[in-house]
Design an enzyme around this catalytic site. Structure first.
Site, PDB file in Angstrom:
ATOM      1  N   ASP A  73       2.586  -0.050   3.109  1.00 20.58           N
ATOM      2  CA  ASP A  73       2.316   0.548   1.856  1.00 20.58           C
ATOM      3  C   ASP A  73       3.178  -0.449   1.147  1.00 20.58           C
ATOM      4  OD1 ASP A  73       0.058   0.990   2.988  1.00 20.58           O
ATOM      5  OD2 ASP A  73       0.382   3.685   2.894  1.00 20.58           O
ATOM      6  N   GLU A  84      -9.284   0.249  -2.156  1.00 20.82           N
ATOM      7  CA  GLU A  84      -7.947   0.911  -3.106  1.00 20.82           C
ATOM      8  C   GLU A  84      -6.958  -0.120  -3.197  1.00 20.82           C
ATOM      9  OE1 GLU A  84      -8.458   2.929   0.431  1.00 20.82           O
ATOM     10  OE2 GLU A  84      -7.005   1.404   1.884  1.00 20.82           O
TER      11      GLU A  84
END
Length: 540
Positions: free
Chosen positions: A16, A185
């Site tokens: 991420d 997302e």
């Protein structure tokens, strides 16, 4: 002189990625899930070579973290810089949810969390516009599909950065690039030229992961999806592609006007395993017809790219493979599983000591709930490092004489209770060294109602060992694991071989990667006995 951007630019379980440039320096933050300290921060001058300069949050500035399945905790940070202050917004699933921490220097110290009680959803992100107004984006069931159902989408709201409160109601700006796409997302917002650009991930974080882009000239409007979406993915390359699970991108502009994207992906081992989890990769980005084009010419992630002509290669000192515990502080890349209890781990006389606490490394996985139900009991006496290379070797020297129920040694830990322990133990009145293979049976992820699991322990190798001191080793070549032991690191014997596919099955996924480190436990009893480690080495 030219140089290469070699993928992955940050190896091992560092997923991420979120990136910024401040003058001549690049900073990057990653997820850390259930590890403590959390949110590793990296620094680079050239986008190719990175050094870890901090962990942005730990027990000293308010991190509450619990050990469970390995896939809970801190996820999807966004790092940004505005007028002398660095900001990280993040979600902690082991605590109260969304929060912001700040610093004047990315190396720290970072503030305690400013909890965002009015910011719903997951993967919150922060954006400062050209007029200095601040906005927050998030993910949640906010898009009306016209049939009376609310589906997953992306929202934005103006934010009071001085008081850490929303200034307006969340406004839905996008749902997903593909009709019915799973898990839209990880929003990141940018104001570039005439457009606001939204970059999101969708398709889930494993094989069908992808990067999608949308844009609008007005912030509070429904964004137009790029007709080329998804703009970066490897899901069309099949399940045997050497680079897989590509998605979750953030982009950064260099001083010379060029652009690059960082994102997560996994290296596939033996055509089926993702031991190292999701790693940080990079590719160049160009602009065509006011849309970003990722990895131009090929459209796929390459193993290397030419470095930017405007930058010079800057190589940092390599992190030492061997740690002798001569400092009273652990190096930045050493982590615990769950926030450690006081007195559980200590360093003295150039030795690391782990107490045999009652918590077991392979305690059964609990169902996860995103309701706040904090516990100070969910941690283990484990400290280690991320495996960063496909082929590696871990060794340590331990002094330990176990009594009944006590064990300590070297452990390889993967998510969802898949582990390998090389441990000293007292079995049937005899002092032994044994290798224990741990696996778990389950049908649902731990955050789905109805989750149950069964933990399995199998002795795969054993030998009598009466000496207090022992050197433990684990030689990893792909999915071939060899357990080693002996009196010194230069004359190790083979105890057994273990099939790494068992520890890294497809159902484990790749949200986190393999950890290798030292552990101790009283297996249900708190005892005073400790295991002492003279040194620990992991070839990276």
């Amino acid at each position: 002189m030219s140089y290469k951007l070699t993928n992955p630019i940050i190896s091992g379980y560092y997923p991420d990625p979120s990136i910024i440039r401040v003058e001549d320096d690049f900073y990057l933050a990653c997820s850390s899930f259930e590890m403590s300290p959390g949110l590793p921060i990296f620094h680079s001058k050239d986008l190719a070579n990175w050094e870890q300069i901090a962990n942005a949050i730990g027990p000293e500035n308010g991190l509450h973290m619990e050990k469970n399945s390995g896939v809970g905790g801190l996820m999807a940070p966004t790092i940004r810089y505005h007028k002398g202050t660095y900001y990280i917004i993040n979600t902690n699933f082991a605590d109260k949810g969304n929060y912001i921490i700040t610093a004047k220097d990315p190396a720290g110290p970072w503030s305690e969390p400013h909890w965002l009680d009015d910011v719903p959803g997951i993967d919150a992100s922060i954006f400062f516009d050209d007029d200095d107004k601040c906005y927050i984006m998030g993910t949640g069931d906010c898009w009306d599909n016209g049939a009376g159902q609310m589906e997953r989408g992306i929202w934005v709201a103006e934010f009071d950065i001085e008081n850490y409160k929303l200034k307006g109601e969340p406004f839905t700006i996008f749902n997903s690039a593909l009709r019915g796409a799973g898990s839209p997302e990880a929003p990141h917002l940018y104001h570039i030229g005439d457009y606001y650009y939204l970059i999101i991930a969708e398709g889930g974080t494993e094989h069908y992961h992808s990067v999608a882009v949308a844009r609008s000239k007005e912030l509070f409007s429904f964004f137009e999806g790029n007709p080329a979406n998804p703009v970066l993915t490897h899901r069309h390359m099949g399940f045997k592609a050497p680079i897989i699970n590509v998605g979750h991108a953030d982009i950064v502009q260099l001083k010379d006007g060029s652009w690059y994207a960082v994102f997560l992906a996994s290296r596939l081992i033996d055509g089926q395993c993702k031991n190292l989890g999701r790693e940080t990769f990079i590719c160049p980005v160009i602009w065509e017809r006011d849309w970003p084009l990722f990895s131009p010419e090929t459209g796929k992630v390459e193993w290397s790219y030419d470095g930017p002509e405007s930058l010079q290669e800057t190589v940092f000192p390599k992190t030492p493979e061997k740690e002798d515990f001569d400092s009273d502080k652990l190096p930045l890349d050493y982590i615990f599983w769950g926030a450690p209890a006081e007195g559980m781990c200590s360093i003295h006389d150039s030795k690391l000591s782990l107490k045999c606490i009652r918590q077991k490394l392979e305690d059964d996985i609990r169902p996860e709930s995103f309701e706040v139900n904090l516990s100070d009991d969910n941690y283990v006496a484990f400290v280690g490092r991320r495996q960063c290379q496909i082929d590696t070797k871990a060794t340590c020297k331990m002094s330990f004489v176990p009594k009944a129920g006590e064990v300590a040694g070297l452990a390889l830990v993967q998510a969802m209770n898949h582990q390998l322990h090389i441990e000293r133990a007292l079995v049937d009145g005899k002092q032994v060294l044994q290798a224990i293979l741990v696996t778990a049976d389950y049908d649902l992820p731990p955050y789905i109602p109805g989750f149950t699991s069964t933990t399995n322990r199998q002795v795969v190798g054993t030998v009598e060992w009466d000496n207090q001191d022992i050197v433990l080793g684990l030689d990893i070549k792909g999915e071939d694991f060899t357990v080693l032991y002996g009196t010194d690191e230069n004359s190790l014997k083979e105890l057994c071989k273990v099939d790494g596919h068992i520890i890294n099955p497809e159902k484990v996924g790749c949200m986190t990667g393999t950890l290798i480190g030292m552990f101790a436990t009283g297996n249900g009893q708190d005892v005073d006995n400790c295991a002492e480690f003279d040194w620990f080495m992991l070839q990276q």
